[in-house]
Design a protein around this motif. Structure first.
Motif, PDB file in Angstrom:
ATOM      1  N   ILE A  46      38.709  38.461  10.687  1.00  0.00           N
ATOM      2  CA  ILE A  46      39.556  38.056   9.562  1.00  0.00           C
ATOM      3  C   ILE A  46      40.039  36.639   9.771  1.00  0.00           C
ATOM      4  O   ILE A  46      40.025  36.097  10.888  1.00  0.00           O
ATOM      5  CB  ILE A  46      40.770  38.993   9.396  1.00  0.00           C
ATOM      6  N   GLY A  47      40.469  36.039   8.697  1.00  0.00           N
ATOM      7  CA  GLY A  47      41.058  34.714   8.729  1.00  0.00           C
ATOM      8  C   GLY A  47      41.723  34.433   7.404  1.00  0.00           C
ATOM      9  O   GLY A  47      41.630  35.215   6.451  1.00  0.00           O
ATOM     10  N   ALA A  48      42.413  33.303   7.341  1.00  0.00           N
ATOM     11  CA  ALA A  48      43.079  32.929   6.099  1.00  0.00           C
ATOM     12  C   ALA A  48      42.045  32.426   5.098  1.00  0.00           C
ATOM     13  O   ALA A  48      41.099  31.733   5.457  1.00  0.00           O
ATOM     14  CB  ALA A  48      44.126  31.861   6.369  1.00  0.00           C
ATOM     15  N   GLY A  49      42.229  32.767   3.870  1.00  0.00           N
ATOM     16  CA  GLY A  49      41.310  32.335   2.828  1.00  0.00           C
ATOM     17  C   GLY A  49      41.445  33.207   1.601  1.00  0.00           C
ATOM     18  O   GLY A  49      42.233  34.158   1.565  1.00  0.00           O
ATOM     19  N   ARG A  50      40.680  32.876   0.591  1.00  0.00           N
ATOM     20  CA  ARG A  50      40.719  33.646  -0.649  1.00  0.00           C
ATOM     21  C   ARG A  50      39.375  34.321  -0.954  1.00  0.00           C
ATOM     22  O   ARG A  50      39.163  34.817  -2.046  1.00  0.00           O
ATOM     23  CB  ARG A  50      41.096  32.730  -1.812  1.00  0.00           C
ATOM     24  N   GLU A  51      38.458  34.314   0.002  1.00  0.00           N
ATOM     25  CA  GLU A  51      37.129  34.878  -0.246  1.00  0.00           C
ATOM     26  C   GLU A  51      37.140  36.398  -0.335  1.00  0.00           C
ATOM     27  O   GLU A  51      36.211  37.009  -0.857  1.00  0.00           O
ATOM     28  CB  GLU A  51      36.155  34.446   0.857  1.00  0.00           C
ATOM     29  N   ALA A  80      37.681  38.048   5.191  1.00  0.00           N
ATOM     30  CA  ALA A  80      37.234  39.022   6.191  1.00  0.00           C
ATOM     31  C   ALA A  80      35.718  39.173   6.116  1.00  0.00           C
ATOM     32  O   ALA A  80      35.126  39.081   5.041  1.00  0.00           O
ATOM     33  CB  ALA A  80      37.905  40.372   5.956  1.00  0.00           C
ATOM     34  N   ARG A  81      35.127  39.406   7.279  1.00  0.00           N
ATOM     35  CA  ARG A  81      33.681  39.622   7.350  1.00  0.00           C
ATOM     36  C   ARG A  81      33.400  40.924   8.092  1.00  0.00           C
ATOM     37  O   ARG A  81      33.984  41.185   9.147  1.00  0.00           O
ATOM     38  CB  ARG A  81      32.981  38.461   8.050  1.00  0.00           C
ATOM     39  N   LEU A  82      32.493  41.700   7.515  1.00  0.00           N
ATOM     40  CA  LEU A  82      32.071  42.968   8.105  1.00  0.00           C
ATOM     41  C   LEU A  82      30.578  42.909   8.393  1.00  0.00           C
ATOM     42  O   LEU A  82      29.807  42.347   7.603  1.00  0.00           O
ATOM     43  CB  LEU A  82      32.352  44.132   7.150  1.00  0.00           C
TER      44      LEU A  82
END
Length: 729
Positions: A519-524, A565-567
């Motif tokens: 996870i990280g900050a962003g709007r994606e 976030a990336r899964l």
């Protein structure tokens, strides 16, 4: 059972058509009487061939024939003698020649040659010519009378022969006519046979030996061809059928469905006749039921069109296959048998996809109006369990298998539920059960025991898996060696063991796969790496998008969801499809947001909706057994297990090894209904309830997630403020 209650259909046979030889006649007889007609006609021919020589060799026949011939000879002699005397009186002699009688002039009682005749004076030659002309008229008159006399004698001989044949054939045919008086078509045929025998009887008296000048085999073929005219070709014999026939055609080619006409080679030439007509499945099923595999009908050239044509006309018309493919004139024209009325029910059995393919044909919708779906399972009731036992007993008796004891029958019932993937259901795939029974019988015989027990059924199932699970064993080996990274102990943040199912022909097995989240900050929002590289199927992508819906519903009611976030499925190199891992992906995401480690000794399966409810999935048994095998390979600790949807509990039909491990507390299965239950099991922390002020209970998983999301939102706003200030400067 329904077929047994219906009346037995009639027999059908083809016979020679004496008026149109190329169109054999179809005869319909009650069941069993077709066979009787075949025997009666065979006995008729035998009797005719046996009695005809006796009649023609009898004293009465010989005396009458000799009388006619002697009278003819006497009359011929008298007429020729009178003509000879008349010619002598006129100075001529009669000489028989191939064309009739020749008048030769005489001189002093001696015949004149052409030279001597030419040397005579003209007056004498003129008188000789005049006398010749008068005599020639008398000769023509005598010859005409002789021809009439011979014709009359021939007719008398023909009538004599006809009466002789009729004395044999008439009584025999009359007996048959009386026997089949209730069948007008058969009576008409028998009367036609009688008339034809009166014409063809000389050919039945052909010499038994081959004539010296005849081509080899021609004599016997000619005799056989005549005899075949009076045979009966019984193409449908229902003498031993009880009720309506049920026919299953495993190879529904055009010829096997509609019927065909064989050919045989005689003296190098292909010939045929009505005795070479062969019935198709439609003939055998006439009056009953014909069961066809829909896929097989489509594979056979012309079969579907031929079946439709038959159903539209309600007639079975045997045609030359060459005509169907436009080869008229290339292949010699054969017979055109009389069509037979069709009174049968046609049942097409196939997969649903095949039904939809057939549905594209308007004729199919018109001809096949009744659709019935067959369930692949049935309720597991005491009655159906007894039906399983009856099936086993039937197969044992039919295939001479060893008896199955009660433990073996119980194992078969359990395997039926395993195939159905439901504790309350039994599979109706009896072919698979029969295969297990046959192999269990083999292992019992290897041990030289009298009955098949549960041990042999279990070994049959294990051996079947062993023969096919080479790839599964290879995957488990790679997991045990650490080449495929799967942890079965410890705890890791943002990492969870998902479960996948692979199917290779008749083998389905489960295997664990590592799912990680960052996870990280962003709007994606939530990004599915599998989807980004086009390794994720549409259903899997839908499941990932649902995760965003869950996060919005739980954590974005009082703030915007600012998350990147990336899964990913680690070490996955093939397409990922299905949503059964969506709950596992959500657990990994929540763990990363809350910064709470997940127990690696637990694997997860189950889909999730936007409200956080865990939903049922397929292949639950294979998934549990796959993770158990991985834990066993790396060492069972007693803390390992699988989290499954509570709605899948009825689907649990695990193998005995897993059942024993669970019973002994060495492995665990946790059914959950919500994400809250699952995250608590995985982290050891309560999920957390929402308080009246909109926050969550402190130090719970959801409280930590909410706090982290607020931090990400603040950091994103701070970055945005700095960017605006930088642009202003």
């Amino acid at each position: 059972e329904l077929a047994r209650t219906r009346p037995t259909p009639d027999d059908w046979c083809y016979v020679f058509n004496f008026t149109q030889p190329d169109r054999p006649q179809a005869l319909r007889l009650p069941a069993g009487r077709g066979r009787a007609l075949v025997a009666d006609m065979r006995r008729l021919l035998e009797a005719v061939q046996r009695q005809l020589p006796r009649v023609f060799e009898s004293d009465a026949y010989t005396k009458q024939r000799d009388h006619i011939l002697n009278e003819l000879q006497r009359r011929r002699g008298e007429m020729l003698a009178a003509l000879e005397q008349r010619a002598r009186a006129e100075g001529f002699a009669l000489q028989a020649v191939p064309g009739g009688l020749l008048l030769i002039p005489l001189l002093h009682g001696q015949p004149l040659s052409d030279e001597a005749l030419a040397a005579l004076p003209p007056e004498i030659r003129r008188r000789i010519d005049q006398r010749r002309q008068h005599l020639e008229e008398e000769v023509r008159a005598v010859l005409k009378e002789l021809r009439n006399l011979e014709r009359t004698a021939h007719e008398r001989l023909h009538d004599l022969d006809r009466q002789a044949v009729l004395s044999v054939v008439g009584d025999l045919i009359e007996d048959l006519v009386e026997r089949y008086r209730d069948l007008p078509a058969v009576v008409r045929y028998l009367e036609a046979v009688r008339e034809d025998l009166l014409q063809t009887w000389p050919q039945l008296r052909l010499p038994a030996e081959e004539p010296a000048m005849a081509p080899l085999g021609l004599h016997f073929w000619q005799r056989e061809r005549v005899l075949r005219r009076y045979q009966v070709n019984l193409i449908v014999d229902n003498a031993e059928v009880q009720g309506a026939p049920v026919v299953m055609e495993i190879h529904p080619s055009y010829a096997n469905l509609i019927g065909y006409v064989e050919r045989e080679v005689v003296l190098g030439v292909p010939v045929t006749d009505f005795t070479l007509i062969r019935a198709g499945a439609l003939h055998r099923a006439n009056g009953g039921y014909l069961v066809l595999t829909a896929e097989d009908v489509l594979r056979q050239p012309g079969a579907w069109d031929g079946l439709k044509r038959t159903l539209r006309t309600n007639q079975i018309t045997i045609e030359e296959v060459s005509d169907l493919f436009g080869l008229i004139g290339i292949v010699p024209r054969g017979l055109r048998p009389e069509p037979i009325p069709l009174e049968a029910k046609i049942i097409l059995v196939g997969a649903p996809l095949t039904f939809y393919l057939y549905w594209l044909d308007p004729d199919f919708r018109e001809l096949f109006k009744v659709r019935a779906d067959f369930a692949l399972t049935m309720d597991r009731t005491p009655e159906n369990e007894r039906a399983y036992a009856q099936f086993a007993a039937m197969l044992c008796q039919k295939e001479n298998l060893l008896p199955f004891d009660c433990t073996a029958l119980a194992a078969l019932v359990e395997h039926g539920s395993r195939l159905a993937e439901d504790q309350r259901k039994l599979s109706t795939h009896f072919g698979a059960l029969a295969d297990v029974m046959r192999e269990a019988d083999y292992w019992a015989r290897q041990e030289r025991v009298a009955t098949v027990s549960r041990v042999h059924v279990r070994r049959a199932l294990e051996e079947k898996i062993y023969r096919s699970n080479l790839i599964e064993e290879r995957i488990q080996e790679l997991i045990a060696r650490g080449i495929i990274l799967v942890d079965v102990s410890g705890a890791v943040v943002g990492q969870v063991n998902g479960l996948a199912v692979s199917t290779l022909a008749d083998l389905t097995f489960g295997r664990p796969t590592r799912i990680t989240a960052t996870i990280g900050a962003g709007r994606e929002g939530v990004i599915d790496i599998e989807r980004e590289v086009r390794l994720g199927g549409p259903i899997h992508s839908k499941g990932v998008l649902i995760l965003g819906g869950f996060l919005v519903d739980r954590f974005a009611q009082d703030k915007p969801l600012t998350l990147h976030a990336r899964l990913v499925f680690e070490q996955s190199y093939e397409e990922v499809e299905g949503d059964s891992a969506s709950s596992a992906e959500l657990y990994a995401l929540l763990s990363r947001l809350a910064d709470v480690p997940i127990r690696q000794g637990l694997a997860v399966t189950g889909s999730v909706n936007q409200r956080g409810e865990v939903q049922a999935i397929g292949g639950v048994n294979e998934k549990i057994e796959g993770f158990f095998a991985a834990c066993k390979a790396k060492g069972l600790t007693g803390d390992q297990g699988v989290i499954i949807p509570a709605s899948n509990v009825d689907n649990l039909m695990l193998n005995e090894e897993v059942v024993d491990a669970v019973a002994q507390g060495r492995f665990h299965i946790y059914p959950v209904r919500t994400i809250e239950e699952g995250i608590s099991l995985l982290t050891g922390l309560p999920a957390g309830r929402r308080l009246p002020d909109g926050t969550f209970e402190p130090e719970t998983v959801f409280w930590r997630v909410d706090r982290r999301l607020r931090e990400l939102a603040r950091s994103l706003r701070a970055v945005a403020r700095e960017e605006r200030e930088g642009e202003g400067n």
